[in-house]
Scaffold this active site. Structure first.
Site, short mmCIF file in Angstrom:
data_model
loop_
_atom_site.label_atom_id
_atom_site.label_comp_id
_atom_site.label_asym_id
_atom_site.label_seq_id
_atom_site.Cartn_x
_atom_site.Cartn_y
_atom_site.Cartn_z
N LYS A 292 0.84 -1.20 0.00
CA LYS A 292 0.00 0.00 0.00
C LYS A 292 0.87 1.25 0.00
CE LYS A 292 -3.98 -1.78 2.59
NZ LYS A 292 -5.05 -1.56 1.58
N ARG B 194 -10.87 -11.11 1.08
CA ARG B 194 -11.76 -12.07 0.44
C ARG B 194 -11.12 -13.46 0.41
NH1 ARG B 194 -11.72 -8.27 -4.72
NH2 ARG B 194 -11.48 -6.80 -2.99
N1 BES Z 1 -8.35 -3.69 4.10
C1 BES Z 1 -8.49 -3.23 2.77
C2 BES Z 1 -9.78 -2.45 2.56
C3 BES Z 1 -9.86 -1.10 3.22
C4 BES Z 1 -9.48 0.04 2.53
C5 BES Z 1 -10.37 -0.97 4.50
C6 BES Z 1 -9.60 1.28 3.15
C7 BES Z 1 -10.45 0.24 5.11
C8 BES Z 1 -10.08 1.38 4.43
C9 BES Z 1 -8.49 -4.40 1.79
O1 BES Z 1 -7.73 -5.48 2.17
C10 BES Z 1 -7.91 -3.88 0.51
O2 BES Z 1 -6.77 -3.52 0.52
N2 BES Z 1 -8.71 -3.86 -0.56
C11 BES Z 1 -8.28 -3.37 -1.81
C12 BES Z 1 -8.77 -4.30 -2.88
C13 BES Z 1 -8.24 -4.04 -4.25
C14 BES Z 1 -6.75 -4.32 -4.27
C15 BES Z 1 -8.95 -4.90 -5.24
C16 BES Z 1 -8.84 -1.96 -2.00
O3 BES Z 1 -9.98 -1.74 -1.57
O4 BES Z 1 -8.14 -1.11 -2.51
MN MN Z 2 -5.70 -5.31 1.57
#
Ligand code: BES
Ligand code: MN
Ligand code: ZN
Length: 500
Positions: free
Chosen positions: A281, A355
């Site tokens: 990230k 997921r």
């Molecule tokens: N934990 C995150 C989702 C999230 C994002 C929670 C912001 C709280 C605040 C999840 O694991 C994630 O990183 N999802 C990605 C998915 C994408 C790579 C398809 C996202 O939402 O960017």
């Molecule tokens: Mn994630």
């Protein structure tokens, strides 16, 4: 050094206000409501004066402290605004009391009495006392574990709720008791969720679950890495592979009835820290990722509260717990993982890990043939974009369950919004070298993630609550501390209470 969250004891007691001996009298007031006719004369005059001067408008979250005649045993009166009379709901009372008690904490008070001059027509006496209690207890919560002890914080605050008439005491007592159980469950979850990744890893979470299971007489099983391997829970293992903190699957069981079938299986995402993995990230998106365990932590609060309430249900709680880290051991983009269900998944993005850990836990839940499965997860950033911070996303394959959870959510004050996740969305998640992929672009990000999950529950009624936007907040509110919110603990408990 560690400071515990503050304790608040709630008591229901009829008492003339002029004889109350605590630190503060709180009077919730509506903007267009007259000062409570039932107030004793000296207090009524004082309140009328303040209102006449216009110093207090009774707007939501507005408070005003008035210092009383020294002849009275209690020195302070707080007017707490509730806004327009006709718009008052249980949530109004929650917020009003939350704000009032956060104000009382700033004054380092040790006790208060809330005087409810009336029970609004649309709220039952029991619900009123429940809402006041929930608001007060949730309002007093702050995460203080790593702060120096503050002599001014009151560890056991005594809150007395004074019903409008003695006759209502029994109903108030019932509501106060329920509100206490619900708010304490919510605060328990907030405390664990607020702990950072260097404090809580999968093993620590499992230990926490064991401890709570002992206290609340639940059965707790923790599947370690070796067992997960044997069972074929390869997605949990894959996501956990990059971290020295090894993954596990925590299972809690509650049997409030002797019947055989499981009423509900609860599944909660517990990524104790989500760095994104090899698809790391960006820094501004990585902080707050300690909250990525909120779904799993919620299950700890829900199932222990169900045990306290002794609900006549059979429940199972599944918490896949991992830390998502980049390392030479990490799972990679392009990897193809064979899930517990047998379906294969190609990794398109290691940051779409929620997921993955959920799909094996959901298949495991489905195999037990419960009447319903409810999962909760900080699953998608897309859900934050779609709904903002005021509602959790609700996805489901069953109309009745949608309606039940919408109702429970509304009653609990934790709002949801139903979003689609039908077969057309699953199409987007189909692979070319595997059955499924774990990520497929930005379009409908929350819906396609939900559809992915839905393909692991067989035909069991299932609901998925995406709490990415609601599980935590950086914004302090007058009635609530910043940090973990404990959402969706209260809505799921409301739903479970309605099943019995
Ligand atoms: N934990 C995150 C989702 C999230 C994002 C929670 C912001 C709280 C605040 C999840 O694991 C994630 O990183 N999802 C990605 C998915 C994408 C790579 C398809 C996202 O939402 O960017
Ligand atoms: Mn994630
Ligand atoms: Zn995540």
């Amino acid at each position: 050094m560690a400071q515990k969250p503050p304790k608040t004891t709630v008591k229901i007691k009829s008492c003339p206000l002029t004889q109350y001996r605590g630190d503060l009298i709180i009077i919730p007031l509506a903007a267009d409501g007259k000062p409570a006719a039932s107030l004793e004369k000296t207090l009524k005059n004082t309140v009328s004066n303040v209102l006449r001067l216009g110093d207090f408008q009774a707007q939501p979250n507005e408070t005003s402290v008035i210092y009383l005649d020294e002849k009275l045993p209690c020195s302070r009166l707080m007017l707490a605004g509730m806004g327009e009379h006709d718009k008052i709901t249980p949530e109004t009372y929650r917020q009003t009391l939350g704000t009032a008690l956060r104000h009382a904490d700033k004054l380092a008070l040790k006790s208060a009495a809330v005087f409810t001059a009336e029970v609004p027509k649309t709220i039952s006496p029991e619900k009123l006392a429940q809402s006041i209690t929930e608001g007060a207890l949730a309002g007093r919560y702050n995460y203080r574990e790593f702060l120096k002890p503050d002599k001014r914080t009151t560890d056991n605050f005594q809150l007395t709720i004074i019903p409008p008439t003695e006759k209502l005491s029994a109903a108030f007592r019932k509501g106060g008791k329920l509100g206490t159980i619900l708010a304490n469950a919510q605060n328990r979850v907030r405390e664990i969720t607020n702990r950072p990744g260097n404090e809580v890893n999968p093993a620590v979470l499992a230990e926490q679950a064991r401890k709570l299971a002992r206290k609340y007489q639940l059965k707790c099983t923790v599947f370690n890495e070796k067992q997960l391997k044997k069972m074929g829970m390869n997605t949990i293992l894959a996501v956990g592979s990059g971290s020295a903190n090894r993954p596990c699957l925590i299972m809690l069981e509650y049997a409030g009835t002797k019947k055989k079938n499981i009423d509900v299986a609860l599944v909660g995402k517990a990524v104790t820290f989500d760095s994104g993995g090899l698809d790391l990230k960006l820094p501004n998106l990585m902080d707050t990722m300690k909250f990525d365990k909120a779904g799993g932590c919620s299950i700890l609060g829900i199932i222990t509260a169900v045990a306290e309430l002794k609900l006549p249900l059979k429940l199972i709680g599944l918490i896949p717990a991992v830390e998502n880290m980049p390392s030479h051991q990490s799972y990679r983009p392009d990897d193809i993982i064979k899930t517990y269900s047998g379906q294969t998944v190609e990794i398109k993005n290691t940051d779409a890990e929620g997921r993955l850990i959920l799909c094996d836990a959901l298949s495991y839940a489905a195999k037990m043939k419960p009447d319903a499965i409810i999962d909760m997860a900080t699953l998608t950033g897309a859900c934050v974009v779609a709904l903002g911070r005021h509602r959790s996303g609700l996805f489901s394959n069953n109309d009745q369950l949608i309606e039940q959870i919408q109702t429970a959510a509304q009653i609990s004050g934790e709002n949801v919004w139903h979003l689609p996740s039908g077969p057309e969305y699953l199409e987007d998640m189909k692979g070319t070298v595997s059955d499924l992929v774990n990520a497929a672009g930005r379009a409908g990000g929350s819906c396609i993630a939900a559809a992915f999950l839905g393909s692991f529950v067989e035909n069991i009624p299932w609901a998925h609550i995406d709490i990415a936007a609601t599980a935590d907040t950086t914004k302090e509110k007058p009635y609530r501390a910043a940090g973990a919110t404990g959402i969706p603990v209260k809505m799921v408990l409301e739903h479970l209470r309605n099943l019995k």
